[in-house]
Design a protein around this motif. Sequence first.
Motif, PDB file in Angstrom:
ATOM      1  N   THR A   1      10.743   7.026  -6.065  1.00 30.05           N
ATOM      2  CA  THR A   1      10.219   8.380  -6.209  1.00 30.05           C
ATOM      3  C   THR A   1      11.121   9.339  -5.450  1.00 30.05           C
ATOM      4  O   THR A   1      11.449   9.118  -4.303  1.00 30.05           O
ATOM      5  CB  THR A   1       8.785   8.476  -5.648  1.00 30.05           C
ATOM      6  OG1 THR A   1       7.969   7.571  -6.361  1.00 30.05           O
ATOM      7  CG2 THR A   1       8.248   9.888  -5.756  1.00 30.05           C
ATOM      8  N   ASP A   2      11.531  10.380  -6.115  1.00 31.14           N
ATOM      9  CA  ASP A   2      12.405  11.365  -5.487  1.00 31.14           C
ATOM     10  C   ASP A   2      11.819  12.747  -5.746  1.00 31.14           C
ATOM     11  O   ASP A   2      11.586  13.122  -6.886  1.00 31.14           O
ATOM     12  CB  ASP A   2      13.804  11.280  -6.076  1.00 31.14           C
ATOM     13  CG  ASP A   2      14.803  12.146  -5.343  1.00 31.14           C
ATOM     14  OD1 ASP A   2      14.400  12.925  -4.463  1.00 31.14           O
ATOM     15  OD2 ASP A   2      16.001  12.051  -5.653  1.00 31.14           O
ATOM     16  N   VAL A   3      11.557  13.474  -4.689  1.00 29.93           N
ATOM     17  CA  VAL A   3      10.997  14.806  -4.849  1.00 29.93           C
ATOM     18  C   VAL A   3      12.077  15.878  -4.844  1.00 29.93           C
ATOM     19  O   VAL A   3      11.792  17.044  -4.960  1.00 29.93           O
ATOM     20  CB  VAL A   3       9.940  15.115  -3.760  1.00 29.93           C
ATOM     21  CG1 VAL A   3       8.759  14.187  -3.916  1.00 29.93           C
ATOM     22  CG2 VAL A   3      10.531  15.002  -2.376  1.00 29.93           C
TER      23      VAL A   3
ATOM     24  N   GLN B   1       0.828  -1.207   0.000  1.00 31.13           N
ATOM     25  CA  GLN B   1       0.000   0.000   0.000  1.00 31.13           C
ATOM     26  C   GLN B   1       0.866   1.262   0.000  1.00 31.13           C
ATOM     27  O   GLN B   1       0.552   2.245  -0.684  1.00 31.13           O
ATOM     28  CB  GLN B   1      -0.941  -0.005   1.201  1.00 31.13           C
ATOM     29  CG  GLN B   1      -2.032  -1.047   1.093  1.00 31.13           C
ATOM     30  CD  GLN B   1      -2.897  -1.123   2.342  1.00 31.13           C
ATOM     31  OE1 GLN B   1      -2.683  -0.412   3.324  1.00 31.13           O
ATOM     32  NE2 GLN B   1      -3.901  -1.986   2.305  1.00 31.13           N
ATOM     33  N   ILE B   2       1.942   1.230   0.753  1.00 30.88           N
ATOM     34  CA  ILE B   2       2.865   2.375   0.765  1.00 30.88           C
ATOM     35  C   ILE B   2       3.467   2.563  -0.624  1.00 30.88           C
ATOM     36  O   ILE B   2       3.575   3.691  -1.130  1.00 30.88           O
ATOM     37  CB  ILE B   2       3.963   2.189   1.835  1.00 30.88           C
ATOM     38  CG1 ILE B   2       3.342   2.254   3.232  1.00 30.88           C
ATOM     39  CG2 ILE B   2       5.071   3.226   1.666  1.00 30.88           C
ATOM     40  CD1 ILE B   2       4.282   1.848   4.348  1.00 30.88           C
ATOM     41  N   ASP B   3       3.860   1.439  -1.270  1.00 33.93           N
ATOM     42  CA  ASP B   3       4.425   1.519  -2.622  1.00 33.93           C
ATOM     43  C   ASP B   3       3.426   2.097  -3.620  1.00 33.93           C
ATOM     44  O   ASP B   3       3.811   2.747  -4.585  1.00 33.93           O
ATOM     45  CB  ASP B   3       4.879   0.142  -3.103  1.00 33.93           C
ATOM     46  CG  ASP B   3       6.170  -0.314  -2.444  1.00 33.93           C
ATOM     47  OD1 ASP B   3       6.818   0.508  -1.766  1.00 33.93           O
ATOM     48  OD2 ASP B   3       6.529  -1.498  -2.603  1.00 33.93           O
ATOM     49  N   GLN B   4       2.123   1.865  -3.412  1.00 35.76           N
ATOM     50  CA  GLN B   4       1.121   2.434  -4.303  1.00 35.76           C
ATOM     51  C   GLN B   4       1.013   3.946  -4.117  1.00 35.76           C
ATOM     52  O   GLN B   4       0.790   4.684  -5.074  1.00 35.76           O
ATOM     53  CB  GLN B   4      -0.248   1.799  -4.047  1.00 35.76           C
ATOM     54  CG  GLN B   4      -0.350   0.375  -4.543  1.00 35.76           C
ATOM     55  CD  GLN B   4      -1.691  -0.259  -4.218  1.00 35.76           C
ATOM     56  OE1 GLN B   4      -2.548   0.362  -3.592  1.00 35.76           O
ATOM     57  NE2 GLN B   4      -1.872  -1.495  -4.631  1.00 35.76           N
ATOM     58  N   ILE B   5       1.176   4.405  -2.883  1.00 39.56           N
ATOM     59  CA  ILE B   5       1.081   5.842  -2.606  1.00 39.56           C
ATOM     60  C   ILE B   5       2.331   6.561  -3.088  1.00 39.56           C
ATOM     61  O   ILE B   5       2.265   7.598  -3.751  1.00 39.56           O
ATOM     62  CB  ILE B   5       0.877   6.084  -1.091  1.00 39.56           C
ATOM     63  CG1 ILE B   5      -0.463   5.494  -0.650  1.00 39.56           C
ATOM     64  CG2 ILE B   5       0.958   7.568  -0.762  1.00 39.56           C
ATOM     65  CD1 ILE B   5      -0.622   5.419   0.859  1.00 39.56           C
ATOM     66  N   VAL B   6       3.488   6.003  -2.751  1.00 40.60           N
ATOM     67  CA  VAL B   6       4.775   6.582  -3.152  1.00 40.60           C
ATOM     68  C   VAL B   6       5.590   5.457  -3.782  1.00 40.60           C
ATOM     69  O   VAL B   6       6.199   4.665  -3.083  1.00 40.60           O
ATOM     70  CB  VAL B   6       5.538   7.175  -1.941  1.00 40.60           C
ATOM     71  CG1 VAL B   6       6.843   7.789  -2.397  1.00 40.60           C
ATOM     72  CG2 VAL B   6       4.694   8.188  -1.207  1.00 40.60           C
TER      73      VAL B   6
END
Length: 71
Positions: free
Chosen positions: A41-43, A32-37
């Motif tokens: 992913t690098d901001v 679930q965390i991988d689906q959100i971020v």
Amino acid sequence: MTSAIIGPRTMEQLDDLLAGAEVTLSDEILDQIDQIVPPGTDVGTLDQAHLPPALRSPLLRRRPVGDRTAA
């Protein structure tokens, strides 16, 4: 020169942080965390050319469930 030193300031804060070492996240929660971020992913504005092996292969991203807690 100045710098910020981060961390707990009280024993209560330290105790709260140390309690987190006992937490084990299930594969379902991690998915679930991988689906959100999504992994990788690098901001920030860092060099995006390097992609570590653990981001290329999902098998390298997670340790076995029994090895996830800091003992």
